[in-house]
Design an enzyme around this catalytic site. Structure first.
Site, PDB file in Angstrom:
ATOM      1  N   HIS A  72       0.843  -1.196   0.000  1.00  0.00           N
ATOM      2  CA  HIS A  72       0.000   0.000   0.000  1.00  0.00           C
ATOM      3  C   HIS A  72       0.879   1.248   0.000  1.00  0.00           C
ATOM      4  O   HIS A  72       1.737   1.407   0.860  1.00  0.00           O
ATOM      5  CB  HIS A  72      -0.922   0.016   1.228  1.00  0.00           C
ATOM      6  CG  HIS A  72      -2.140  -0.831   1.070  1.00  0.00           C
ATOM      7  ND1 HIS A  72      -3.302  -0.587   1.725  1.00  0.00           N
ATOM      8  CD2 HIS A  72      -2.370  -1.923   0.297  1.00  0.00           C
ATOM      9  CE1 HIS A  72      -4.215  -1.478   1.372  1.00  0.00           C
ATOM     10  NE2 HIS A  72      -3.661  -2.312   0.517  1.00  0.00           N
ATOM     11  N   TYR A 200      -9.663   5.625   7.276  1.00  0.00           N
ATOM     12  CA  TYR A 200      -9.952   5.935   8.686  1.00  0.00           C
ATOM     13  C   TYR A 200     -10.965   7.073   8.665  1.00  0.00           C
ATOM     14  O   TYR A 200     -10.727   8.112   8.048  1.00  0.00           O
ATOM     15  CB  TYR A 200      -8.694   6.428   9.403  1.00  0.00           C
ATOM     16  CG  TYR A 200      -7.564   5.422   9.532  1.00  0.00           C
ATOM     17  CD1 TYR A 200      -6.732   5.122   8.460  1.00  0.00           C
ATOM     18  CD2 TYR A 200      -7.306   4.789  10.748  1.00  0.00           C
ATOM     19  CE1 TYR A 200      -5.677   4.215   8.595  1.00  0.00           C
ATOM     20  CE2 TYR A 200      -6.257   3.890  10.892  1.00  0.00           C
ATOM     21  CZ  TYR A 200      -5.458   3.613   9.809  1.00  0.00           C
ATOM     22  OH  TYR A 200      -4.414   2.717   9.946  1.00  0.00           O
ATOM     23  N   PRO A 292      -4.786   0.864  18.395  1.00  0.00           N
ATOM     24  CA  PRO A 292      -4.452   0.363  17.047  1.00  0.00           C
ATOM     25  C   PRO A 292      -4.596   1.405  15.936  1.00  0.00           C
ATOM     26  O   PRO A 292      -4.255   1.142  14.804  1.00  0.00           O
ATOM     27  CB  PRO A 292      -5.417  -0.793  16.849  1.00  0.00           C
ATOM     28  CG  PRO A 292      -6.495  -0.603  17.844  1.00  0.00           C
ATOM     29  CD  PRO A 292      -5.889   0.137  18.991  1.00  0.00           C
ATOM     30  N   LYS A 296       0.602   0.435  14.991  1.00  0.00           N
ATOM     31  CA  LYS A 296       1.969   0.397  15.522  1.00  0.00           C
ATOM     32  C   LYS A 296       2.272  -0.813  16.392  1.00  0.00           C
ATOM     33  O   LYS A 296       3.438  -1.163  16.593  1.00  0.00           O
ATOM     34  CB  LYS A 296       2.218   1.674  16.335  1.00  0.00           C
ATOM     35  CG  LYS A 296       2.247   2.923  15.506  1.00  0.00           C
ATOM     36  CD  LYS A 296       3.513   3.014  14.661  1.00  0.00           C
ATOM     37  CE  LYS A 296       3.274   3.770  13.382  1.00  0.00           C
ATOM     38  NZ  LYS A 296       3.344   2.963  12.182  1.00  0.00           N
ATOM     39  N   TYR A 384       3.472   6.890   9.951  1.00  0.00           N
ATOM     40  CA  TYR A 384       2.663   5.724   9.592  1.00  0.00           C
ATOM     41  C   TYR A 384       3.526   4.606   8.994  1.00  0.00           C
ATOM     42  O   TYR A 384       3.352   3.428   9.316  1.00  0.00           O
ATOM     43  CB  TYR A 384       1.578   6.134   8.577  1.00  0.00           C
ATOM     44  CG  TYR A 384       0.463   5.111   8.434  1.00  0.00           C
ATOM     45  CD1 TYR A 384       0.468   4.177   7.405  1.00  0.00           C
ATOM     46  CD2 TYR A 384      -0.583   5.065   9.355  1.00  0.00           C
ATOM     47  CE1 TYR A 384      -0.541   3.237   7.282  1.00  0.00           C
ATOM     48  CE2 TYR A 384      -1.602   4.121   9.245  1.00  0.00           C
ATOM     49  CZ  TYR A 384      -1.572   3.220   8.198  1.00  0.00           C
ATOM     50  OH  TYR A 384      -2.565   2.273   8.077  1.00  0.00           O
TER      51      TYR A 384
HETATM   52  P1  FAS Z   1       0.973 -10.983  22.001  1.00  0.00           P
HETATM   53  O1  FAS Z   1      -0.048 -10.591  23.036  1.00  0.00           O
HETATM   54  O2  FAS Z   1       0.579 -11.071  20.579  1.00  0.00           O
HETATM   55  O3  FAS Z   1       1.593 -12.405  22.381  1.00  0.00           O
HETATM   56  C1  FAS Z   1       1.861 -12.721  23.738  1.00  0.00           C
HETATM   57  C2  FAS Z   1       1.905 -14.229  23.847  1.00  0.00           C
HETATM   58  O4  FAS Z   1       2.265 -14.549  25.199  1.00  0.00           O
HETATM   59  C3  FAS Z   1       0.549 -14.863  23.578  1.00  0.00           C
HETATM   60  O5  FAS Z   1       0.676 -15.925  22.669  1.00  0.00           O
HETATM   61  C4  FAS Z   1       0.104 -15.333  24.959  1.00  0.00           C
HETATM   62  O6  FAS Z   1      -0.691 -16.509  24.927  1.00  0.00           O
HETATM   63  C5  FAS Z   1       1.430 -15.584  25.633  1.00  0.00           C
HETATM   64  N1  FAS Z   1       1.331 -15.543  27.096  1.00  0.00           N
HETATM   65  C6  FAS Z   1       0.591 -14.720  27.852  1.00  0.00           C
HETATM   66  N2  FAS Z   1       0.691 -15.048  29.154  1.00  0.00           N
HETATM   67  C7  FAS Z   1       1.542 -16.121  29.215  1.00  0.00           C
HETATM   68  C8  FAS Z   1       2.038 -16.928  30.262  1.00  0.00           C
HETATM   69  N3  FAS Z   1       1.635 -16.733  31.526  1.00  0.00           N
HETATM   70  N4  FAS Z   1       2.886 -17.934  29.967  1.00  0.00           N
HETATM   71  C9  FAS Z   1       3.275 -18.162  28.673  1.00  0.00           C
HETATM   72  N5  FAS Z   1       2.810 -17.440  27.619  1.00  0.00           N
HETATM   73  C10 FAS Z   1       1.950 -16.434  27.904  1.00  0.00           C
HETATM   74  N6  FAS Z   1      -1.811  -3.979  16.592  1.00  0.00           N
HETATM   75  C11 FAS Z   1      -1.859  -3.400  15.375  1.00  0.00           C
HETATM   76  O7  FAS Z   1      -0.826  -2.946  14.891  1.00  0.00           O
HETATM   77  N7  FAS Z   1      -3.068  -3.311  14.706  1.00  0.00           N
HETATM   78  C12 FAS Z   1      -4.225  -3.836  15.232  1.00  0.00           C
HETATM   79  O8  FAS Z   1      -5.284  -3.751  14.623  1.00  0.00           O
HETATM   80  C13 FAS Z   1      -4.213  -4.463  16.481  1.00  0.00           C
HETATM   81  N8  FAS Z   1      -5.347  -5.026  17.029  1.00  0.00           N
HETATM   82  C14 FAS Z   1      -5.294  -5.614  18.279  1.00  0.00           C
HETATM   83  C15 FAS Z   1      -6.420  -6.206  18.881  1.00  0.00           C
HETATM   84  C16 FAS Z   1      -6.351  -6.796  20.154  1.00  0.00           C
HETATM   85  C17 FAS Z   1      -7.578  -7.420  20.796  1.00  0.00           C
HETATM   86  C18 FAS Z   1      -5.132  -6.792  20.858  1.00  0.00           C
HETATM   87  C19 FAS Z   1      -5.040  -7.384  22.259  1.00  0.00           C
HETATM   88  C20 FAS Z   1      -4.003  -6.224  20.271  1.00  0.00           C
HETATM   89  C21 FAS Z   1      -4.075  -5.645  18.971  1.00  0.00           C
HETATM   90  N9  FAS Z   1      -2.946  -5.090  18.336  1.00  0.00           N
HETATM   91  C22 FAS Z   1      -2.972  -4.508  17.122  1.00  0.00           C
HETATM   92  C23 FAS Z   1      -1.683  -5.132  18.965  1.00  0.00           C
HETATM   93  C24 FAS Z   1      -1.125  -6.508  18.730  1.00  0.00           C
HETATM   94  O9  FAS Z   1      -1.022  -6.738  17.357  1.00  0.00           O
HETATM   95  C25 FAS Z   1       0.156  -6.579  19.475  1.00  0.00           C
HETATM   96  O10 FAS Z   1       0.920  -5.401  19.318  1.00  0.00           O
HETATM   97  C26 FAS Z   1       0.973  -7.775  19.092  1.00  0.00           C
HETATM   98  O11 FAS Z   1       0.178  -8.914  19.267  1.00  0.00           O
HETATM   99  C27 FAS Z   1       2.209  -7.769  19.977  1.00  0.00           C
HETATM  100  O12 FAS Z   1       2.794  -8.995  19.904  1.00  0.00           O
HETATM  101  P2  FAS Z   1       3.420  -9.670  21.219  1.00  0.00           P
HETATM  102  O13 FAS Z   1       4.205  -8.645  21.932  1.00  0.00           O
HETATM  103  O14 FAS Z   1       4.027 -10.914  20.732  1.00  0.00           O
HETATM  104  O15 FAS Z   1       2.181  -9.967  22.183  1.00  0.00           O
HETATM  105  C1  PHB Z   2      -6.253  -4.033  10.598  1.00  0.00           C
HETATM  106  O1  PHB Z   2      -6.316  -4.295   9.399  1.00  0.00           O
HETATM  107  O2  PHB Z   2      -6.571  -4.858  11.485  1.00  0.00           O
HETATM  108  C2  PHB Z   2      -5.794  -2.666  11.022  1.00  0.00           C
HETATM  109  C3  PHB Z   2      -5.231  -1.825  10.085  1.00  0.00           C
HETATM  110  C4  PHB Z   2      -4.795  -0.562  10.477  1.00  0.00           C
HETATM  111  C5  PHB Z   2      -4.952  -0.160  11.789  1.00  0.00           C
HETATM  112  C6  PHB Z   2      -5.528  -1.013  12.738  1.00  0.00           C
HETATM  113  C7  PHB Z   2      -5.964  -2.273  12.342  1.00  0.00           C
HETATM  114  O3  PHB Z   2      -4.536   1.079  12.172  1.00  0.00           O
END
Ligand code: FAS
Ligand code: PHB
Length: 389
Positions: A72, A200, A292, A296, A384
Site C-alpha cells: 500500500h 480511517y 491500534p 503500531k 505511519y
Molecule cells: P501478544 O499478546 O501477541 O503475544 C503474547 C503471547 O504470550 C501470547 O501468545 C500469549 O498466549 C502468551 N502468554 C501470555 N501469558 C503467558 C504466560 N503466563 N505464559 C506463557 N505465555 C503467555 N496492533 C496493530 O498494529 N493493529 C491492530 O489492529 C491491532 N489489534 C489488536 C487487537 C487486540 C484485541 C489486541 C489485544 C491487540 C491488537 N494489536 C494490534 C496489537 C497486537 O497486534 C500486538 O501489538 C501484538 O500482538 C504484539 O505482539 P506480542 O508482543 O508478541 O504480544
Molecule cells: C487491521 O487491518 O486490522 C488494522 C489496520 C490498520 C490499523 C488497525 C488495524 O490502524
C-alpha cells in the site's frame, strides 16, 4: 533444563526473537501458555512496517508475505464529505504491507521445527525467578509436573497480561497509562474490501476503519463505548453503521457478508519503563500498548525484538554487554514516538464523550490543515510507515 535465553510468549514477538537467535546459533526456548490454534485464532494487526517485513526477509520466512501481502502506497482520512489521501510513497519513498498478524505468526510457527526453534506450548503457571541475578530461572507446569529452565537471560514477550512485567517489583519501574472511553468492534468477513486502500473515518456517530487482509477478505472496525457487548452487535447492525460512518462513496462499495470473526478490543496507551530489569528484557505488548489507530502495536514489537536480538547476540558472540545495558533506552526512544503518534491519531479521529463544540472544531481545523499542507501530510506519512529503527 539449561539454555541461554528463555523467551516467554510465542506470539509474534517471541517467535521473531526465537528465530533471530536460532538463526545465529544461540540456544533459546520459547514457553507459550496456550496451544498453536489459540495463538493463531486471535485476529489482530494488519499493517506491517518495513522493520517487520525486513525481519521476515532476514529470516528467509517472507515468501508468503511477498506473494500474498498487499503493498500500500497510501491510506485515507475521511471526515464529513471529505477524503484526504496520505500518499505515503510520494511523501516518504516507503510503503506499508497489508498482511495479517495471524499469517505472519503462522509463517514463524510453521518454520520452528525446520529451524530448530524449541517452543513449548501449553506451558502452564509460568513463573520467573531471580530476574535480578545473573542466573535467573523459569518454572512451568506441563504433563502433570513442574519443569525448571535455568538460563542467563529471560525475555518477556508474553503480552500485556503475561507474568514477565509483573515479575518486576512495581517500585523498579514506572507505568504510564491512558485508558480510552471506547473500544474497537472489529469484524472479519470474506468479502472484497470497499476500497483498495485503508480508510480511517471521523464521523459524527464515531470512528470507523475500512481495512483488509486480502482482495477477498475485509477487516472493518467501528468504535463503541467500552460498555458495549459484541452480542449486541449482529452483523447487519455493524454493516449499517459502517455504511453511515465511512460515507456514501465507500458505502456504495461495501459488500456485506457473514462475519467469520467479531470482537471488541479495548483501547489503551501504556508504557512500562525501563524495559530491562537485571537479566529480564521486556519486548512488545509485555512492555507497551498503543491504540491500534496508528497500526503500531505489532511493528513496535518487531523493533523491540530487533534491538533485543542485537544485544543478546553481542553478549553471547562477542562478550559485549553494553547493548544489553542500553537496550531499554534504545527501545523506548522508538516506543515513545509511536505512542505519541498513535495517541494523536486516536485523538484526531475519534469522538470523546467529554468533547464539546470547541474540541470538535479543533478536530475539523486540524483535518482541514492536513488536507491543505504537504508538511502536515509528510509528518503523518513518516510516522505511519514507521520511524527509523
Ligand atoms: P501478544 O499478546 O501477541 O503475544 C503474547 C503471547 O504470550 C501470547 O501468545 C500469549 O498466549 C502468551 N502468554 C501470555 N501469558 C503467558 C504466560 N503466563 N505464559 C506463557 N505465555 C503467555 N496492533 C496493530 O498494529 N493493529 C491492530 O489492529 C491491532 N489489534 C489488536 C487487537 C487486540 C484485541 C489486541 C489485544 C491487540 C491488537 N494489536 C494490534 C496489537 C497486537 O497486534 C500486538 O501489538 C501484538 O500482538 C504484539 O505482539 P506480542 O508482543 O508478541 O504480544
Ligand atoms: C487491521 O487491518 O486490522 C488494522 C489496520 C490498520 C490499523 C488497525 C488495524 O490502524
Amino acid at each position: 533444563m539449561k539454555t541461554r535465553i528463555c523467551i516467554i510468549g510465542a506470539g509474534p514477538a517471541g517467535l521473531m526473537l526465537g528465530h533471530l537467535l536460532r538463526s545465529e546459533g544461540v540456544d533459546c526456548v520459547v514457553l507459550e501458555r496456550a496451544g498453536p490454534d489459540y495463538v493463531l485464532g486471535r485476529i489482530r494487526a494488519g499493517v506491517l512496517e518495513n522493520v517487520t517485513v525486513d525481519i521476515m526477509a532476514r529470516l528467509g520466512l517472507d515468501a508468503r508475505l511477498r506473494a500474498e501481502g498487499l503493498v500500500h502506497d497510501g491510506f485515507n482520512l475521511a471526515y464529513g464529505e471529505r477524503l484526504i489521501r496520505i500518499d505515503i510513497a510520494a511523501l516518504t519513498g516507503k510503503h506499508v504491507v497489508v498482511y495479517g498478524q495471524t499469517e505472519l505468526t503462522r509463517d514463524l510457527m510453521e518454520a520452528r521445527e525446520a529451524r530448530g526453534l524449541e517452543v513449548v506450548y501449553e506451558a502452564a503457571d509460568v513463573a520467573l525467578h531471580d530476574v535480578g541475578s545473573d542466573a535467573p530461572y523459569v518454572t512451568y507446569a506441563k504433563d502433570g509436573r513442574m519443569h525448571r529452565i535455568d538460563c542467563r537471560f529471560i525475555v518477556g514477550c508474553d503480552g500485556f497480561h503475561g507474568p514477565s512485567r509483573k515479575a518486576v517489583a512495581a517500585v523498579a519501574g514506572q507505568a504510564f497509562e491512558k485508558v480510552y472511553p471506547f473500544g474497537w468492534l472489529g469484524i472479519l468477513a470474506d468479502v472484497p474490501p470497499c476500497n483498495h486502500e485503508l480508510i480511517y473515518a471521523n464521523h459524527e456517530r464515531g470512528f470507523a476503519l475500512a481495512s483488509m487482509r486480502s482482495e477477498t477478505r475485509s477487516r472493518y472496525y467501528v468504535d463503541v463505548p467500552v460498555t458495549e457487548k459484541v452480542e449486541d452487535w449482529p452483523d447487519e447492525r455493524i454493516w449499517d453503521e459502517l455504511a453511515i460512518r465511512l460515507g456514501p462513496e465507500a458505502a456504495a462499495h461495501i459488500v456485506r457478508g457473514p462475519s467469520i470473526e467479531k470482537s471488541i478490543a479495548p483501547l489503551r496507551s501504556f508504557v512500562f519503563a525501563p524495559m530491562r530489569h537485571g537479566s529480564l528484557l521486556l519486548c512488545g505488548d509485555a512492555a507497551h500498548i498503543v491504540p491500534p489507530t496508528g497500526a503500531k502495536g505489532l511493528n513496535l514489537a518487531a523493533s523491540d525484538v530487533l534491538y533485543a536480538a542485537e544485544a543478546l547476540l553481542a553478549f553471547f558472540k562477542r562478550g559485549d554487554g553494553d547493548a544489553i545495558i542500553g537496550y531499554s533506552d534504545k527501545a523506548l526512544a522508538r516506543v515513545w514516538k509511536a505512542e505519541r503518534f498513535s495517541w494523536s491519531l486516536t485523538r484526531l479521529m475519534h469522538r470523546f464523550p467529554e468533547d464539546g463544540p470547541f474540541e470538535r472544531a479543533m478536530q475539523v481545523a486540524e483535518l482541514d490543515y492536513i488536507a491543505s499542507s504537504r508538511a502536515a501530510q509528510t509528518a503523518i506519512a513518516e510516522n505511519y510507515v514507521g520511524l527509523p529503527v
